[in-house]
Scaffold this motif. Structure first.
Motif, short mmCIF file in Angstrom:
data_model
loop_
_atom_site.label_atom_id
_atom_site.label_comp_id
_atom_site.label_asym_id
_atom_site.label_seq_id
_atom_site.Cartn_x
_atom_site.Cartn_y
_atom_site.Cartn_z
N ALA A 22 44.91 25.66 51.70
CA ALA A 22 43.57 25.70 52.28
C ALA A 22 43.22 24.36 52.92
O ALA A 22 42.68 24.31 54.03
CB ALA A 22 42.53 26.07 51.22
N CYS A 23 43.55 23.28 52.23
CA CYS A 23 43.28 21.94 52.77
C CYS A 23 44.14 21.66 54.00
O CYS A 23 43.65 21.18 55.02
CB CYS A 23 43.55 20.88 51.71
SG CYS A 23 42.46 20.94 50.28
N SER A 24 45.41 21.98 53.91
CA SER A 24 46.33 21.74 55.03
C SER A 24 45.96 22.57 56.25
O SER A 24 46.20 22.15 57.38
CB SER A 24 47.77 22.07 54.61
OG SER A 24 48.20 21.20 53.58
N GLY A 25 45.36 23.74 56.01
CA GLY A 25 44.97 24.62 57.11
C GLY A 25 43.63 24.27 57.72
O GLY A 25 43.14 24.99 58.58
N VAL A 28 39.00 23.19 54.43
CA VAL A 28 38.21 22.46 53.44
C VAL A 28 37.66 21.20 54.08
O VAL A 28 38.41 20.43 54.69
CB VAL A 28 39.06 22.10 52.19
CG1 VAL A 28 38.23 21.32 51.19
CG2 VAL A 28 39.65 23.35 51.56
N SER A 29 36.34 21.01 53.95
CA SER A 29 35.70 19.79 54.45
C SER A 29 35.16 19.00 53.27
O SER A 29 34.66 19.57 52.30
CB SER A 29 34.54 20.15 55.38
OG SER A 29 34.99 20.87 56.48
N LEU A 30 35.25 17.69 53.37
CA LEU A 30 34.73 16.78 52.35
C LEU A 30 33.71 15.90 53.03
O LEU A 30 34.05 15.16 53.96
CB LEU A 30 35.88 15.96 51.76
CG LEU A 30 35.55 14.99 50.65
CD1 LEU A 30 35.01 15.72 49.43
CD2 LEU A 30 36.79 14.19 50.27
N ASN A 31 32.45 16.02 52.62
CA ASN A 31 31.34 15.26 53.22
C ASN A 31 31.29 15.45 54.74
O ASN A 31 31.08 14.50 55.49
CB ASN A 31 31.45 13.78 52.86
CG ASN A 31 31.33 13.56 51.37
OD1 ASN A 31 30.58 14.24 50.70
ND2 ASN A 31 32.11 12.62 50.85
N PHE A 51 36.94 30.62 53.75
CA PHE A 51 37.98 31.64 53.66
C PHE A 51 37.52 32.81 54.51
O PHE A 51 36.65 33.57 54.10
CB PHE A 51 38.21 32.10 52.21
CG PHE A 51 39.05 31.16 51.42
CD1 PHE A 51 40.40 31.02 51.69
CD2 PHE A 51 38.51 30.40 50.40
CE1 PHE A 51 41.19 30.15 50.96
CE2 PHE A 51 39.29 29.53 49.67
CZ PHE A 51 40.63 29.40 49.95
N GLY A 52 38.06 32.93 55.71
CA GLY A 52 37.61 33.97 56.64
C GLY A 52 36.16 33.72 57.01
O GLY A 52 35.78 32.64 57.44
N SER A 53 35.33 34.75 56.82
CA SER A 53 33.91 34.61 57.15
C SER A 53 33.10 34.08 55.97
O SER A 53 31.90 33.85 56.08
CB SER A 53 33.35 35.96 57.59
OG SER A 53 33.46 36.90 56.54
N GLU A 81 26.90 29.83 48.36
CA GLU A 81 28.07 30.65 48.08
C GLU A 81 27.66 32.11 48.25
O GLU A 81 26.57 32.50 47.84
CB GLU A 81 28.53 30.37 46.65
CG GLU A 81 29.82 31.01 46.25
CD GLU A 81 30.26 30.54 44.89
OE1 GLU A 81 31.26 29.81 44.81
OE2 GLU A 81 29.62 30.91 43.89
N ASP A 82 28.53 32.91 48.84
CA ASP A 82 28.19 34.33 49.00
C ASP A 82 28.59 35.12 47.75
O ASP A 82 29.33 34.64 46.90
CB ASP A 82 28.81 34.92 50.26
CG ASP A 82 30.33 34.84 50.29
OD1 ASP A 82 30.95 34.93 49.21
OD2 ASP A 82 30.89 34.69 51.38
N ALA A 83 28.07 36.33 47.64
CA ALA A 83 28.27 37.16 46.44
C ALA A 83 29.74 37.49 46.22
O ALA A 83 30.21 37.52 45.09
CB ALA A 83 27.45 38.43 46.54
N LEU A 84 30.50 37.70 47.29
CA LEU A 84 31.91 38.04 47.16
C LEU A 84 32.69 36.89 46.53
O LEU A 84 33.53 37.10 45.66
CB LEU A 84 32.49 38.40 48.53
CG LEU A 84 33.95 38.83 48.55
CD1 LEU A 84 34.17 40.04 47.65
CD2 LEU A 84 34.39 39.15 49.96
N THR A 85 32.40 35.67 46.93
CA THR A 85 33.09 34.51 46.37
C THR A 85 32.76 34.37 44.89
O THR A 85 33.65 34.11 44.08
CB THR A 85 32.69 33.23 47.14
OG1 THR A 85 32.96 33.43 48.53
CG2 THR A 85 33.47 32.04 46.64
N ARG A 86 31.51 34.57 44.50
CA ARG A 86 31.13 34.51 43.08
C ARG A 86 31.84 35.58 42.28
O ARG A 86 32.32 35.33 41.18
CB ARG A 86 29.62 34.65 42.92
CG ARG A 86 28.84 33.41 43.30
CD ARG A 86 27.39 33.52 42.86
NE ARG A 86 26.70 34.63 43.49
CZ ARG A 86 26.10 34.58 44.68
NH1 ARG A 86 26.11 33.46 45.38
NH2 ARG A 86 25.49 35.63 45.16
#
Length: 92
Positions: A22-25, A28-31, A51-53, A81-86
């Motif tokens: 995920a990071c390499s792609g 992922v953002s940091l600050n 992750f996608g949308s 965070e969206d419900a699907l991720t939770r």
């Protein structure tokens, strides 16, 4: 601590290889900046994972090398965070 390891230890992402990918792609953002897997994180940093949308934003509250499953959620604060991720993390 490395970003990919933190994502695994905190159980935001369950496997380190997935966190690394995920990071390499560039997902992922940091600050607000795209982060590499080896980026050093510290308390107070804000992570954004796409992750996608789906998007999740988290504030790092603590950095620990080892943590029990029950204490993993105490390592970060969910900002958005969206419900699907939770549901995928087992929180619904």
């Amino acid at each position: 601590m490395r970003l990919d390891k933190y994502l695994k230890v905190s159980r935001i992402i369950k496997r380190r290889t997935v966190a690394n990918e995920a990071c390499s792609g560039g997902r992922v953002s940091l600050n607000g900046k795209v982060a590499k897997p080896g980026a050093e994180i510290k308390e107070g940093d804000v992570l954004e994972i796409r992750f996608g949308s789906r998007v999740g934003r988290y504030r790092i509250l603590s950095v620990k090398e080892v943590v029990r499953k029950e204490g993993a959620a105490d390592m970060y604060e969910v900002l958005e965070e969206d419900a699907l991720t939770r549901a995928e993390r087992g929180e619904e």
